[in-house]
Design an enzyme around this catalytic site. Sequence first.
Site, PDB file in Angstrom:
ATOM      1  N   LYS A  38      62.209 -24.052  -1.450  1.00 50.31           N
ATOM      2  CA  LYS A  38      62.916 -25.340  -1.378  1.00 50.31           C
ATOM      3  C   LYS A  38      62.068 -26.503  -1.861  1.00 50.31           C
ATOM      4  CE  LYS A  38      61.663 -26.052   3.436  1.00 50.31           C
ATOM      5  NZ  LYS A  38      61.961 -25.672   4.808  1.00 50.31           N
ATOM      6  N   ARG A 131      64.914 -27.422  17.501  1.00 53.28           N
ATOM      7  CA  ARG A 131      65.747 -27.628  16.325  1.00 53.28           C
ATOM      8  C   ARG A 131      66.796 -26.528  16.389  1.00 53.28           C
ATOM      9  NH1 ARG A 131      63.513 -27.888  10.166  1.00 53.28           N
ATOM     10  NH2 ARG A 131      63.864 -25.645  10.328  1.00 53.28           N
TER      11      ARG A 131
HETATM   12  C1  LIG Z   1      60.970 -24.878   5.162  1.00 50.17           C
HETATM   13  C2  LIG Z   1      61.136 -23.782   6.120  1.00 50.17           C
HETATM   14  C3  LIG Z   1      60.138 -22.809   6.258  1.00 50.17           C
HETATM   15  C4  LIG Z   1      58.843 -22.851   5.493  1.00 50.17           C
HETATM   16  O1  LIG Z   1      57.940 -23.654   6.145  1.00 50.17           O
HETATM   17  P1  LIG Z   1      56.470 -23.873   5.557  1.00 50.17           P
HETATM   18  O2  LIG Z   1      55.822 -24.738   6.566  1.00 50.17           O
HETATM   19  O3  LIG Z   1      56.644 -24.550   4.235  1.00 50.17           O
HETATM   20  O4  LIG Z   1      55.854 -22.545   5.414  1.00 50.17           O
HETATM   21  C5  LIG Z   1      60.362 -21.779   7.153  1.00 50.17           C
HETATM   22  N1  LIG Z   1      61.496 -21.703   7.863  1.00 50.17           N
HETATM   23  C6  LIG Z   1      62.475 -22.605   7.771  1.00 50.17           C
HETATM   24  C7  LIG Z   1      63.706 -22.445   8.596  1.00 50.17           C
HETATM   25  C8  LIG Z   1      62.337 -23.676   6.892  1.00 50.17           C
HETATM   26  O5  LIG Z   1      63.326 -24.585   6.800  1.00 50.17           O
END
Ligand SMILES: *Cc1c(COP(=O)(O)O)cnc(C)c1O
Length: 355
Positions: A38, A131
């Site tokens: 993302k 969350r």
């Molecule tokens: C963005 C996201 C991640 C990745 O997190 P990082 O800190 O970039 O490794 C993992 N799980 C969810 C649900 C996310 O939205």
Amino acid sequence: MKDRYPCLTIDTQKLIHNTKAVIEICKKNNIKVMAVTKLFQGNTRMAQMMVDSGVECIGDARIQNLIRLKDIKVEKALIRLPMLSEIDLLVEYADISLNSEIETIRAISDYCLEHDKKHKIVLMVDMGDRREGVNEEDVFSTAQQIAECKGVELVGLGVNFGCFGGVVPDKESMESFMNHVETIEEKLNLKFTHITGGSSLHLHMIWEGSLPEGITHLRIGQSINLGVEDKYGDVIDGLYGDVYKLHAQVIEKKTKPSVPKGQIGIDAFGNVPVFKERGNLKRLILGIGRQDVLLDGLTPEDREIEIMGGSSDHMILNVTPCTKEYSIGDIVSFEMNYSSLLSVFNSEYVYKRFI
Ligand SMILES: *Cc1c(COP(=O)(O)O)cnc(C)c1O
């Protein structure tokens, strides 16, 4: 080709190195890496690089990014809870999704039955970050209800930390999470394939030996891209923290008084600026602004530079203390934190260059 600015450089060798290194770390606990795309809006070249480096699964929060990645042959997951309005796209472009609402899961199931499709469900559990995820007392009953949905397959549980509540996972919370996994597998007679236990925030638990066994996947964005682990914010041993750099060009160089002249109203963003009298300052203006990057997360490579601020299209630097003498046309380079990098990827004005 002529170099254009502002520009984000992406060091492909370092990105590949980081991807492989994170895969190696996770392998120690038999964990598969779900590369989270993302940050770079599902850029196909970068995602393909990660798959070529050994990533077995890709996750993104946006269905638009997964659509962009449709030709990359690897398992794909939507890692934000699906909206009821995107279920057709979800089933078409994602193999798996993270979920917490039985109403949504039923809608996915119905869609699959109607269209003769398959989709896998990971049930998210809120272990404290507050969350997404069902509350702990509802995990079992929700899993039971999902198991009754004939159009989908419940393939695992998931958990997320450190996002809203800023809660850091520990041995205790992860063990409680695994207890839910074991209870459901046993009582519903399931064998989970996707126990997706966290993000970059969990990597330190691997080398600290505190991550319980049984987790099959971690969803990793930051550690691959920025080389850091989240808990301490340090660059991980053996990883590169400088895959990405931002470069902008000097468009004005002048010495000006530190305090503006005239009556002070509001600035371009509706704030009343406050200035300290610091005499005359040697300043630069760069051809980059808040439309391109979140200024707060930038660190100039020349550590003597002070970022004074910026407006939509300008960034103002104080270079009075600098040893280097800057000229019009010079390039000033920056390191970025996650938020700044995200903003740069989202600006169409910033050229992206692979090196
Ligand atoms: C963005 C996201 C991640 C990745 O997190 P990082 O800190 O970039 O490794 C993992 N799980 C969810 C649900 C996310 O939205």
